[in-house]
Design an enzyme around this catalytic site. Structure first.
Site, mmCIF file in Angstrom:
data_model
loop_
_atom_site.group_PDB
_atom_site.id
_atom_site.type_symbol
_atom_site.label_atom_id
_atom_site.label_comp_id
_atom_site.label_asym_id
_atom_site.label_seq_id
_atom_site.Cartn_x
_atom_site.Cartn_y
_atom_site.Cartn_z
ATOM 1 N N GLU A 1 26.454 72.990 59.011
ATOM 2 C CA GLU A 1 27.398 74.059 58.625
ATOM 3 C C GLU A 1 27.874 73.852 57.186
ATOM 4 O O GLU A 1 28.117 74.826 56.462
ATOM 5 C CB GLU A 1 28.565 74.100 59.625
ATOM 6 C CG GLU A 1 28.105 74.651 60.976
ATOM 7 C CD GLU A 1 28.876 74.153 62.185
ATOM 8 O OE1 GLU A 1 29.971 73.584 62.019
ATOM 9 O OE2 GLU A 1 28.362 74.327 63.305
ATOM 10 N N ASN B 1 32.648 66.130 67.383
ATOM 11 C CA ASN B 1 32.890 66.869 66.132
ATOM 12 C C ASN B 1 33.714 68.096 66.509
ATOM 13 O O ASN B 1 33.179 69.051 67.048
ATOM 14 C CB ASN B 1 31.546 67.282 65.510
ATOM 15 C CG ASN B 1 31.720 68.242 64.344
ATOM 16 O OD1 ASN B 1 32.816 68.356 63.783
ATOM 17 N ND2 ASN B 1 30.647 68.929 63.970
ATOM 18 N N HIS C 1 26.677 67.854 57.612
ATOM 19 C CA HIS C 1 26.529 68.719 58.783
ATOM 20 C C HIS C 1 25.861 70.026 58.346
ATOM 21 O O HIS C 1 26.114 70.523 57.243
ATOM 22 C CB HIS C 1 27.901 68.991 59.409
ATOM 23 C CG HIS C 1 27.789 69.642 60.756
ATOM 24 N ND1 HIS C 1 27.556 70.983 60.891
ATOM 25 C CD2 HIS C 1 27.834 69.121 62.007
ATOM 26 C CE1 HIS C 1 27.466 71.265 62.193
ATOM 27 N NE2 HIS C 1 27.628 70.154 62.884
ATOM 28 N N GLY D 1 25.578 74.971 68.907
ATOM 29 C CA GLY D 1 26.489 76.029 69.343
ATOM 30 C C GLY D 1 25.781 77.227 69.955
ATOM 31 O O GLY D 1 26.388 78.280 70.141
ATOM 32 N N GLU E 1 20.312 66.950 64.361
ATOM 33 C CA GLU E 1 20.870 68.155 64.959
ATOM 34 C C GLU E 1 20.003 69.352 64.580
ATOM 35 O O GLU E 1 20.172 69.928 63.488
ATOM 36 C CB GLU E 1 22.290 68.387 64.447
ATOM 37 C CG GLU E 1 23.239 67.248 64.765
ATOM 38 C CD GLU E 1 24.679 67.711 64.787
ATOM 39 O OE1 GLU E 1 25.322 67.507 65.810
ATOM 40 O OE2 GLU E 1 25.146 68.300 63.795
ATOM 41 N N SER F 1 24.237 71.453 71.436
ATOM 42 C CA SER F 1 24.473 71.926 72.806
ATOM 43 C C SER F 1 24.309 70.816 73.846
ATOM 44 O O SER F 1 23.821 71.063 74.954
ATOM 45 C CB SER F 1 23.564 73.115 73.124
ATOM 46 O OG SER F 1 23.850 74.180 72.247
ATOM 47 N N GLY G 1 29.659 68.891 69.701
ATOM 48 C CA GLY G 1 30.556 69.914 69.166
ATOM 49 C C GLY G 1 31.414 70.517 70.262
ATOM 50 O O GLY G 1 32.433 69.952 70.682
ATOM 51 N N GLY G 2 30.991 71.664 70.774
ATOM 52 C CA GLY G 2 31.792 72.411 71.746
ATOM 53 C C GLY G 2 32.304 71.579 72.913
ATOM 54 O O GLY G 2 33.478 71.693 73.304
ATOM 55 N N LYS H 1 35.106 70.230 64.609
ATOM 56 C CA LYS H 1 34.957 71.350 63.666
ATOM 57 C C LYS H 1 36.341 71.923 63.308
ATOM 58 O O LYS H 1 37.322 71.178 63.283
ATOM 59 C CB LYS H 1 34.032 72.419 64.241
ATOM 60 C CG LYS H 1 32.728 71.850 64.785
ATOM 61 C CD LYS H 1 31.693 72.898 65.005
ATOM 62 C CE LYS H 1 30.496 72.275 65.700
ATOM 63 N NZ LYS H 1 29.311 73.126 65.653
#
Ligand code: PEP
Length: 251
Positions: free
Chosen positions: A98, A9, A96, A174, A168, A214, A235-236, A11
């Protein structure tokens, strides 16, 4: 048997040129590899068509990070499920945290989005997860069950079978704080039991439930070794080809 999947993802990261380059790197890394899981990247809307033109989707799936809750019309700034499908993408992340947190997405709007995604041949990656206060006050199992029930249990068994779930925990997204492999396994087994209660054990056993929060090369193997953890939404660590491939290769 359910699929193992690692999905990125991205983002709201990367310019178009950077995104196409990253997609090409991941595509090249997979070209001669035989990963033990399906691999997907979910990218900003602007990147979908150019990335679709550059990757081999038999090896690397492509998805959007959201779609509209309407098919077309006067919804300035929105991107519909048919538009996403027309780029060549075949997945879409929905719900998600967010989107739920910053853009007010509710189970009601998510039901519309899921229906439109399925109508247009897109596979939803449907996200659920509790916030820190709910983890700490012990309501996390009820909260997550409710998100699954309210967002998805209007579907027929046939349509539900097309959904990928991603658990999640919001407190792990994150933040560098990963759920322990045991916390993830307990929740995934709980989600599977909730699905079995509605659609039966066979549908539950065939549903892929990814973990997100994470996840990185150093903790992916322990998470993926758990019987109910079928992969990750990343993600990251999806923004660097080597890290993403490190997670793919954790299977
Ligand atoms: C995500 O937002 O889907 C996610 C899992 O992020 P991160 O891996 O950066 O925690």
């Amino acid at each position: 048997m359910r699929k193992k999947i690692v999905a990125g993802n991205w983002k709201m990261n990367t310019t178009l040129a950077e995104g196409v380059q990253l997609a090409e790197e991941v595509n090249a890394a997979l070209e001669n590899a035989t990963p033990k899981c399906d691999v997907v990247i979910c990218v900003p809307f602007t990147h979908l068509a150019p990335v679709a033109a550059k990757i081999n989707q038999t090896k690397l799936g492509l998805g959007a990070e959201n779609c509209a809750d309407h098919k077309s019309g006067a919804y300035t700034g929105e991107v519909s499920a048919p538009m996403v499908a027309s780029t060549g993408a075949t997945y879409v992340i929905l719900g998600h945290s967010e989107r739920r947190q910053y853009y007010g997405e509710t189970s009601e709007t998510l039901r519309e989005k899921v229906a439109l995604a399925l109508e247009n041949g897109l596979t939803p990656i449907f996200c659920i997860g509790e916030v820190l206060a709910e983890r700490e006050n012990g309501t996390f199992n009820e909260v997550v069950a409710r998100q699954v029930e309210e967002g998805l249990f209007n579907l027929s068994a046939e349509d539900f079978s097309k959904i990928i779930l991603a658990y999640e925990p919001v407190w792990a997204i994150g933040t560098g704080k990963t759920a322990t492999a045991d916390q993830a396994e307990d929740m995934h087994a709980h989600i599977r039991a909730v699905i079995a209660g509605k659609y039966g054990q066979e549908v539950a056993d065939n549903t892929s439930i990814l973990y997100g929060g994470s996840c990185k090369p150093s903790n992916a193997a322990e998470l993926f070794a758990k019987p109910d953890v079928d992969g990750g939404l990343i993600g990251g660590a999806a923004l660097k080809c080597a890290d993403f491939m490190g997670i793919v290769n954790a299977f």
